[in-house]
Design an enzyme around this catalytic site. Structure first.
Site, short mmCIF file in Angstrom:
data_model
loop_
_atom_site.label_atom_id
_atom_site.label_comp_id
_atom_site.label_asym_id
_atom_site.label_seq_id
_atom_site.Cartn_x
_atom_site.Cartn_y
_atom_site.Cartn_z
N SER A 120 14.14 61.06 41.20
CA SER A 120 15.60 60.85 40.92
C SER A 120 16.41 61.95 41.74
CB SER A 120 15.90 61.27 39.49
OG SER A 120 14.89 60.26 38.76
N HIS A 141 13.92 53.34 43.23
CA HIS A 141 14.46 53.95 42.18
C HIS A 141 14.91 53.17 41.14
CE1 HIS A 141 17.69 56.83 40.24
NE2 HIS A 141 16.28 57.62 39.96
N GLU A 153 17.40 50.52 42.95
CA GLU A 153 17.84 51.25 44.40
C GLU A 153 16.61 51.10 45.26
OE1 GLU A 153 21.73 53.98 42.91
OE2 GLU A 153 19.58 54.82 42.97
N ASN A 191 23.61 57.51 40.15
CA ASN A 191 23.77 58.59 39.73
C ASN A 191 24.99 59.53 40.37
OD1 ASN A 191 21.72 58.18 37.70
ND2 ASN A 191 19.97 59.36 38.62
N1 LIG Z 1 13.42 58.82 32.75
C1 LIG Z 1 14.21 58.18 33.53
O1 LIG Z 1 15.06 57.60 33.26
C2 LIG Z 1 13.86 58.27 35.38
C3 LIG Z 1 14.56 57.15 35.78
C4 LIG Z 1 14.45 57.10 37.32
C5 LIG Z 1 13.59 57.85 37.75
N2 LIG Z 1 12.75 58.48 37.21
C6 LIG Z 1 11.70 59.47 37.51
O2 LIG Z 1 10.51 58.79 37.45
C7 LIG Z 1 9.53 59.81 37.35
C8 LIG Z 1 8.59 59.79 36.04
O3 LIG Z 1 9.45 59.97 35.24
P1 LIG Z 1 9.15 59.65 33.59
O4 LIG Z 1 10.25 59.72 32.79
O5 LIG Z 1 8.14 58.41 33.49
O6 LIG Z 1 8.06 60.94 33.29
P2 LIG Z 1 7.00 61.23 32.26
O7 LIG Z 1 6.66 62.59 32.00
O8 LIG Z 1 6.99 60.28 31.25
O9 LIG Z 1 5.60 60.53 33.03
C9 LIG Z 1 4.90 61.15 34.17
C10 LIG Z 1 3.34 60.77 34.01
O10 LIG Z 1 2.84 60.81 35.30
C11 LIG Z 1 1.54 61.42 35.14
N3 LIG Z 1 1.06 62.43 36.23
C12 LIG Z 1 1.59 63.52 36.56
N4 LIG Z 1 1.08 63.87 37.45
C13 LIG Z 1 0.18 63.00 38.07
C14 LIG Z 1 -0.59 62.89 39.14
N5 LIG Z 1 -0.73 63.89 40.10
N6 LIG Z 1 -1.36 61.69 39.30
C15 LIG Z 1 -1.15 60.71 38.29
N7 LIG Z 1 -0.44 60.77 37.26
C16 LIG Z 1 0.34 62.06 37.11
C17 LIG Z 1 1.59 62.29 33.54
O11 LIG Z 1 0.37 62.46 32.97
C18 LIG Z 1 2.54 61.28 32.99
O12 LIG Z 1 1.86 60.34 32.41
C19 LIG Z 1 10.28 61.18 37.71
O13 LIG Z 1 10.23 61.47 38.99
C20 LIG Z 1 11.52 60.85 37.24
O14 LIG Z 1 12.47 61.67 37.82
C21 LIG Z 1 13.05 58.87 35.85
#
Ligand SMILES: NC(=O)c1ccc[n+]([C@@H]2O[C@H](COP(=O)([O-])OP(=O)(O)OC[C@H]3O[C@@H](n4cnc5c(N)ncnc54)[C@H](O)[C@@H]3O)[C@@H](O)[C@H]2O)c1
Length: 679
Positions: A120, A141, A153, A191
């Site tokens: 993000s 995204h 996106e 965003n």
């Molecule tokens: N939450 C939102 O609304 C949103 C929207 C768009 C993008 N994002 C992006 O999506 C990504 C994930 O966000 P999220 O909210 O799902 O996070 P989260 O913390 O819920 O999940 C992340 C997961 O990744 C796993 N993980 C971490 N390092 C790892 C690795 N090296 N290999 C494999 N698995 C690994 C963790 O164990 C965890 O289960 C981030 O980059 C975030 O910025 C989030």
């Protein structure tokens, strides 16, 4: 273009599990990888729970859930994504974690695998450059919740190859996403204006412009949304808002930096308190601030070439569920008010400059014009895309006029041998804009509907008679006018999700853009009546069996099918054909000897009682006048030259749109079952 047979998702958290779920829901095998088995199981558990909720809400049948789950391979073994077509990273928003991961994926994955980041706040290029395949690297995204929110996106960075972008867009389409292509810029498109919306709410609170409930209400009114900025922050997390604003502030300047009160609230680890009464005297000033900030930023990002005005609006409407996009709001409130609101923001924040496109539009004193039909000429093929996915590409006056212009441009281009019509997003074209009809009827302007339909007919005749080969790419749902557009093309390439249907008689009117006429010329009047009167859908496979679809291919084979059609002789869609066995009983039932009996509620002698009963029940839900008029039109059109036949159906439009049933049927769409009176 190659097929998407398998997608990898890294991370089984909030986003990763939702992305994997959506991919599996749309029929594509997916591998979901996380670091530990317990994280994998947690992700799978979330998916199971959401699917179960879907069963309770009757979105899925239990057996569908089993099928969806069987397509998801949850694992800790990264090698399982080695042969995936695309691997989407959704791990922690941490630069080092993501960098290490991409280096590892680059080693493991096949050279043809595209790597994608769902970051993000980082630039896509930062990670792409860490791999040996920056050309096969893209940003994808997603929006929360990724199994429900359709927006995606798609972010090519400067070295993403055209093939990678094309394949990413195909992947988006195949898992039911509406893609907007956005430049690799801070906050991408959505965003970029959404985060300042939250931040501005906090600033107004800090400046004591109003209290939380009042600012909250102003935010809802400004964009016609169900949750205001403070509630949104409470739901998604205040730290996320602070983090996003900090990143934007670092890249773009102090205007975007988080308000101190926002950071303080994060430190307190408390949600905003939404309780209290709205102070009506202060709402409008806050609405103006919100407009100034969001509309100004939307214009700035378009100025910088981050996204088009149409995609920016789409991002707001699909991603944030605003009723109107920023540019539509600007048109609605007018350029003078928009300019004034943004000017006030420029004065308040000296590093925010008036965007050039607003300056220009204000000078012109005219609303923005939107482009809903895109033309792209690639070698000898013109691709015309109806690009209004937020309305399932429905036809209205603007769309038809733009379609006409784009088709004229394609026809005039000497290089072009084939013109392909396709729809953006999941649907082909979901008919005509019903709201347009309702508004015209209520305003007593039925002649406008007739004139609009006449222009539509003229365009469809040009498409049908063009010297270039005209092809409809029926790769999703089409209804009414959309199916009629496809039938007017000289050839139809269908993919398995493609379909046609004529729901008109169920909403008080008849198919008015040559659908019955062209079906009758292909399948005979009886089957044309069956499809038009019952609204029964024609699947892609049935369309092929009936000879309506010239080709039925997998999505990845569309390009080759287009090439093969334009290099052969022109198909004759009105050739004589055999009707497959399964449709013959319908043809008999709607044949000259029985259709009138059926329409008057009687059973034709010798007809299969079960079939007749079913059909009679279906017809019972339709508008009787529309059925009778449609029946008469098909009969009168039989044997007439094309243009005269078109006049027959144009000739009854005024009558049908003047009926009470037409207004009842059209007004009921999406709300309730209409009650027809036969008048
Ligand atoms: N939450 C939102 O609304 C949103 C929207 C768009 C993008 N994002 C992006 O999506 C990504 C994930 O966000 P999220 O909210 O799902 O996070 P989260 O913390 O819920 O999940 C992340 C997961 O990744 C796993 N993980 C971490 N390092 C790892 C690795 N090296 N290999 C494999 N698995 C690994 C963790 O164990 C965890 O289960 C981030 O980059 C975030 O910025 C989030």
């Amino acid at each position: 273009m190659s097929q998407i047979k398998k997608i990898g998702v890294i991370g089984g958290g909030n986003m990763g599990s939702g992305i994997a779920q959506k991919i599996a829901q749309e029929g594509i095998p997916v591998v979901m990888v996380d670091l530990k088995e317990e994280f994998v199981q947690r992700g799978l558990g979330t998916i199971r729970r959401l699917l179960q909720e879907g069963v309770e809400r009757k979105i899925f049948k239990p057996e569908q859930v089993d099928q969806i789950l069987s397509r998801i391979n949850g694992t800790t073994d990264f090698k399982a994504v080695a042969d995936a077509d695309i691997v989407i990273e959704a791990v922690f928003e941490d630069k080092q974690v993501k960098t290490d991961l991409f280096k590892k994926l680059d080693q493991i994955c096949s050279p043809r695998t595209i790597l994608a980041t769902n970051t993000s706040s980082f630039f896509v290029r930062e990670f792409a450059e860490m791999t040996s395949r920056p050309d096969r690297f893209v940003g994808l995204h997603y929006f929360y919740h990724p199994a429900k929110n359709r927006l995606l996106e798609v972010i090519p960075h400067s070295r993403t190859s055209p093939g990678t972008l094309e394949k990413s867009l195909l992947a988006a389409k195949l898992h039911g996403k509406t893609a907007i292509v956005v430049k690799d810029a801070p906050g991408f498109a959505v965003n970029r204006f959404f985060v300042p919306f939250l931040n501005e709410a906090a600033r107004m609170l800090e400046e004591k412009i109003a209290d939380i409930p009042t600012i909250e209400e102003a935010g809802k009114r400004a964009f016609k949304i169900g949750m205001g900025p403070f509630q949104l922050m409470n739901v998604t997390g205040i730290p996320i808002a602070v983090h996003a604003a900090t990143t934007l502030g670092n890249e773009l300047g102090p205007f975007y930096a988080p308000a101190p009160i926002l950071k303080a609230q994060m430190k307190k680890k408390q949600n905003w308190n939404l309780e209290g009464a709205v102070d009506e005297t202060k709402v409008q000033a806050a609405v103006d601030r919100f407009h100034g900030v969001c509309l100004g930023v939307a214009a700035a990002l378009v100025d910088e070439g981050v996204a088009s005005i149409e995609d920016t609006d789409r991002g707001a409407k699909i991603g944030l569920r605003w009723v109107m996009g920023p540019f539509e709001i600007m048109n609605k409130i007018g350029m003078a008010r928009t300019y004034g609101a943004v000017q006030a923001i420029c004065r308040r924040y000296p590093d925010f400059k008036m965007p050039a496109i607003l300056e220009k539009q204000h000078r012109l004193g005219k609303p923005f014009e939107f482009s809903f039909v895109d033309l792209e000429i690639k070698n000898d093929v013109a691709w015309i895309t109806l690009n209004r996915p937020e309305a399932m590409n429905a036809l209205n006056e603007t769309v038809v006029a733009q379609l006409d212009r784009r088709f004229a441009e394609a026809e005039a281009d000497a290089r072009v041998r084939g013109v392909v019509f396709r729809g953006a997003g999941k649907a082909f074209v979901a008919g005509a804009d019903i709201r347009y009809f309702v508004e015209k009827i209520k305003a007593g302007r039925i002649p406008d509907i007739v004139a609009f339909t006449r222009r539509g007919h003229e365009l469809l005749l040009r498409i049908e008679e063009s010297r270039k080969l005209t092809i409809a790419l029926l790769d999703g749902l089409s209804l009414g006018g959309g199916s009629e557009l496809a039938l007017a093309c000289q050839a139809i390439i269908a993919t398995p999700p493609g379909s046609m249907a004529f729901p008109e008689t169920g909403i008080g009117i008849y198919p008015g853009l040559g659908g019955m006429l062209r079906l009758a010329r292909q399948l005979g009047p009886a089957l044309a009546k069956y499809f038009a009167f019952t609204g029964a859908p024609i699947s892609a496979a049935d369309a092929q069996a009936l000879g309506i679809a010239t080709r039925l291919v997998e999505p990845a084979a569309v390009g080759a099918a287009v090439q093969s059609l334009i290099s052969g002789s022109k198909p004759d869609k009105y050739r004589a054909r055999d009707i497959p066995q399964k449709f013959r009983a319908f043809a008999d039932l709607f044949g000259p000897g029985s259709v009138n009996l059926l329409l008057s509620g009687r059973s034709p002698a010798g007809a299969n009682a079960e079939l007749t009963g079913k059909v009679a029940k279906t017809l019972g839900y339709k508008a009787p006048l529309a059925l009778r008029m449609a029946n008469e039109i098909v009969d009168r059109q039989t044997g007439l030259p094309m243009r005269e036949a078109v006049e027959v159906e144009l000739g009854r439009l005024k009558d049908i749109f003047s009926t009470a049933d037409a207004l009842e049927g059209l007004s009921s769409v999406g709300r309730r079952r209409p009650e027809f009176k036969g008048a």
